[in-house]
Motif scaffolding. Structure first.
Motif, PDB file in Angstrom:
ATOM      1  N   ASN A  85       3.879   7.375   7.356  1.00  0.00           N
ATOM      2  CA  ASN A  85       4.571   6.677   6.543  1.00  0.00           C
ATOM      3  C   ASN A  85       5.448   5.454   5.724  1.00  0.00           C
ATOM      4  O   ASN A  85       5.498   5.025   5.154  1.00  0.00           O
ATOM      5  CB  ASN A  85       5.986   7.855   6.194  1.00  0.00           C
ATOM      6  CG  ASN A  85       6.992   7.984   7.399  1.00  0.00           C
ATOM      7  OD1 ASN A  85       6.881   6.522   7.985  1.00  0.00           O
ATOM      8  ND2 ASN A  85       7.986   8.212   7.519  1.00  0.00           N
ATOM      9  N   VAL A  86       4.838   4.548   6.742  1.00  0.00           N
ATOM     10  CA  VAL A  86       4.707   2.980   6.400  1.00  0.00           C
ATOM     11  C   VAL A  86       3.651   2.331   6.857  1.00  0.00           C
ATOM     12  O   VAL A  86       2.724   2.834   7.919  1.00  0.00           O
ATOM     13  CB  VAL A  86       5.534   2.831   7.647  1.00  0.00           C
ATOM     14  CG1 VAL A  86       5.939   1.321   7.531  1.00  0.00           C
ATOM     15  CG2 VAL A  86       7.078   3.097   7.539  1.00  0.00           C
ATOM     16  N   TYR A  87       3.595   2.100   6.377  1.00  0.00           N
ATOM     17  CA  TYR A  87       1.961   1.270   5.967  1.00  0.00           C
ATOM     18  C   TYR A  87       1.317   0.156   7.557  1.00  0.00           C
ATOM     19  O   TYR A  87       0.286  -0.046   8.146  1.00  0.00           O
ATOM     20  CB  TYR A  87       0.986   0.520   4.459  1.00  0.00           C
ATOM     21  CG  TYR A  87      -0.252   1.030   4.747  1.00  0.00           C
ATOM     22  CD1 TYR A  87      -1.409   1.687   4.142  1.00  0.00           C
ATOM     23  CD2 TYR A  87      -0.554  -0.672   4.405  1.00  0.00           C
ATOM     24  CE1 TYR A  87      -2.701   1.333   4.554  1.00  0.00           C
ATOM     25  CE2 TYR A  87      -1.976  -1.112   4.520  1.00  0.00           C
ATOM     26  CZ  TYR A  87      -3.252   0.169   4.620  1.00  0.00           C
ATOM     27  OH  TYR A  87      -4.331  -0.374   4.636  1.00  0.00           O
ATOM     28  N   VAL A  93      10.640  -4.649  12.621  1.00  0.00           N
ATOM     29  CA  VAL A  93      11.226  -4.412  11.547  1.00  0.00           C
ATOM     30  C   VAL A  93      11.337  -3.332  10.794  1.00  0.00           C
ATOM     31  O   VAL A  93      10.623  -2.427  11.196  1.00  0.00           O
ATOM     32  CB  VAL A  93      10.044  -5.466  10.913  1.00  0.00           C
ATOM     33  CG1 VAL A  93      10.112  -5.239   8.932  1.00  0.00           C
ATOM     34  CG2 VAL A  93       9.884  -6.717  11.016  1.00  0.00           C
ATOM     35  N   THR A  94      11.929  -3.241  10.211  1.00  0.00           N
ATOM     36  CA  THR A  94      12.688  -1.405   9.680  1.00  0.00           C
ATOM     37  C   THR A  94      12.480  -2.058   8.307  1.00  0.00           C
ATOM     38  O   THR A  94      12.272  -2.536   7.599  1.00  0.00           O
ATOM     39  CB  THR A  94      14.492  -2.223   9.749  1.00  0.00           C
ATOM     40  OG1 THR A  94      15.506  -1.860  11.284  1.00  0.00           O
ATOM     41  CG2 THR A  94      14.986  -0.777   9.055  1.00  0.00           C
ATOM     42  N   ARG A  95      10.858  -0.652   7.998  1.00  0.00           N
ATOM     43  CA  ARG A  95      11.213  -0.356   7.163  1.00  0.00           C
ATOM     44  C   ARG A  95      11.296   0.838   6.595  1.00  0.00           C
ATOM     45  O   ARG A  95      10.267   1.301   5.870  1.00  0.00           O
ATOM     46  CB  ARG A  95       9.245  -1.268   7.129  1.00  0.00           C
ATOM     47  CG  ARG A  95       8.531  -2.369   7.067  1.00  0.00           C
ATOM     48  CD  ARG A  95       7.423  -2.906   7.187  1.00  0.00           C
ATOM     49  NE  ARG A  95       7.228  -4.042   7.331  1.00  0.00           N
ATOM     50  CZ  ARG A  95       6.831  -4.589   7.400  1.00  0.00           C
ATOM     51  NH1 ARG A  95       6.043  -4.551   9.046  1.00  0.00           N
ATOM     52  NH2 ARG A  95       6.339  -5.865   7.638  1.00  0.00           N
ATOM     53  N   ARG A 100       5.616   5.327   2.106  1.00  0.00           N
ATOM     54  CA  ARG A 100       4.863   5.531   1.295  1.00  0.00           C
ATOM     55  C   ARG A 100       4.392   6.710   1.387  1.00  0.00           C
ATOM     56  O   ARG A 100       4.262   7.623   1.917  1.00  0.00           O
ATOM     57  CB  ARG A 100       3.983   5.079   1.273  1.00  0.00           C
ATOM     58  CG  ARG A 100       3.382   3.262   0.535  1.00  0.00           C
ATOM     59  CD  ARG A 100       2.254   2.259   1.358  1.00  0.00           C
ATOM     60  NE  ARG A 100       2.523   0.929   1.171  1.00  0.00           N
ATOM     61  CZ  ARG A 100       1.335   0.737   1.378  1.00  0.00           C
ATOM     62  NH1 ARG A 100       0.033   0.267   0.948  1.00  0.00           N
ATOM     63  NH2 ARG A 100       1.151  -0.524   1.545  1.00  0.00           N
ATOM     64  N   LYS A 101       4.329   7.858   0.023  1.00  0.00           N
ATOM     65  CA  LYS A 101       4.085   9.089   0.113  1.00  0.00           C
ATOM     66  C   LYS A 101       2.857   9.416  -0.076  1.00  0.00           C
ATOM     67  O   LYS A 101       2.463   8.853  -0.213  1.00  0.00           O
ATOM     68  CB  LYS A 101       4.758   9.427  -2.053  1.00  0.00           C
ATOM     69  CG  LYS A 101       6.464   9.243  -1.710  1.00  0.00           C
ATOM     70  CD  LYS A 101       6.862   9.795  -3.214  1.00  0.00           C
ATOM     71  CE  LYS A 101       8.609   9.381  -3.211  1.00  0.00           C
ATOM     72  NZ  LYS A 101       9.450  10.156  -2.299  1.00  0.00           N
ATOM     73  N   THR A 102       2.533  10.996   0.450  1.00  0.00           N
ATOM     74  CA  THR A 102       1.471  11.438   0.742  1.00  0.00           C
ATOM     75  C   THR A 102       1.826  13.134   0.102  1.00  0.00           C
ATOM     76  O   THR A 102       2.826  13.404   0.381  1.00  0.00           O
ATOM     77  CB  THR A 102       1.234  11.243   1.943  1.00  0.00           C
ATOM     78  OG1 THR A 102       1.377  10.202   2.819  1.00  0.00           O
ATOM     79  CG2 THR A 102       0.216  12.092   2.396  1.00  0.00           C
ATOM     80  N   LEU A 103       0.634  13.639  -0.459  1.00  0.00           N
ATOM     81  CA  LEU A 103       0.484  14.152  -1.102  1.00  0.00           C
ATOM     82  C   LEU A 103      -0.958  14.950  -0.998  1.00  0.00           C
ATOM     83  O   LEU A 103      -1.924  14.862  -0.864  1.00  0.00           O
ATOM     84  CB  LEU A 103       0.749  14.080  -2.449  1.00  0.00           C
ATOM     85  CG  LEU A 103       0.206  15.705  -3.209  1.00  0.00           C
ATOM     86  CD1 LEU A 103       1.589  16.763  -3.296  1.00  0.00           C
ATOM     87  CD2 LEU A 103       0.897  15.579  -5.136  1.00  0.00           C
TER      88      LEU A 103
END
Length: 193
Positions: A85-87, A93-95, A100-103
């Motif tokens: 869910n994080v690229y 580093v907090t992100r 990013r949404k995945t469907l």
């Protein structure tokens, strides 16, 4: 009938489990998760808070469905496949505000040990081969393999390979069901065009 939850599983308060769903050994479902009817969550499955799972979804052992993932009805998630869910994660580093949404659309198959990189959409009835890495959107009915994954064919709703070219136009019939498929301008659909 209600959901069946194994005694070793943890289902946090607030989680919604649909009728007839089953949660197996050592699974953990977070409180914000919404899971449809008739689903199966295998051993050691994790489901995050910001996750939506449709009806009749099968999630095999050792799969983590992280926040920002939506899985539509009738999807199969093979053993040990991976969602992100994080690229560009870094431990220091907090992100969490950059998820990013995945469907994953209806009827798709995600093979064992494949990886779905966040921010992508896997099309309806697409078939992702074992070990493949999906780093871009996948068309409906596409058969994907490799690292990074590339399209190598087309699949029917039944899960049979279709005799269609990768590009251009054509028609094919599912050998198992007799259902007809058409390819036009790189788009595969059910029924003649």
């Amino acid at each position: 009938m209600t959901a069946t939850i194994h005694s070793s599983a943890i289902v946090d308060d607030g989680a919604v489990l649909g009728e007839g769903s089953r949660v197996w050994h050592f699974a953990h479902v977070c409180g914000g998760a919404r899971i449809g009817a008739g689903c199966s969550l295998g051993q050691n499955v994790f489901v995050g808070n910001d996750v939506r799972i449709g009806d009749n979804v099968k999630i095999q052992n050792n799969v983590s469905v992280y926040d920002a993932v939506t899985i539509e009805d009738d999807v199969f998630c093979g053993p040990s496949m991976v969602f992100t869910n994080v690229y560009n994660p870094r431990s220091a580093v907090t992100r969490k505000d950059e998820y990013r949404k995945t469907l994953v659309k209806r009827g798709a198959t995600l093979g064992a040990n494949c990886t779905i990189v966040c921010g992508t959409t896997v099309g309806a009835y697409a078939f992702v081969g074992a070990g493949a890495v999906i780093n871009r959107d996948v068309p409906d009915f596409a058969l994907m393999a490799g690292v990074p994954a590339r399209q190598i064919g087309w699949m029917s709703r039944f899960g049979e390979r279709l005799a269609l070219p990768l590009k251009g136009a054509g028609e094919a019939v599912c050998a198992a069901t007799g259902e007809r498929y058409a390819l036009r301008d790189g788009v595969c659909s059910v029924g003649p065009a």
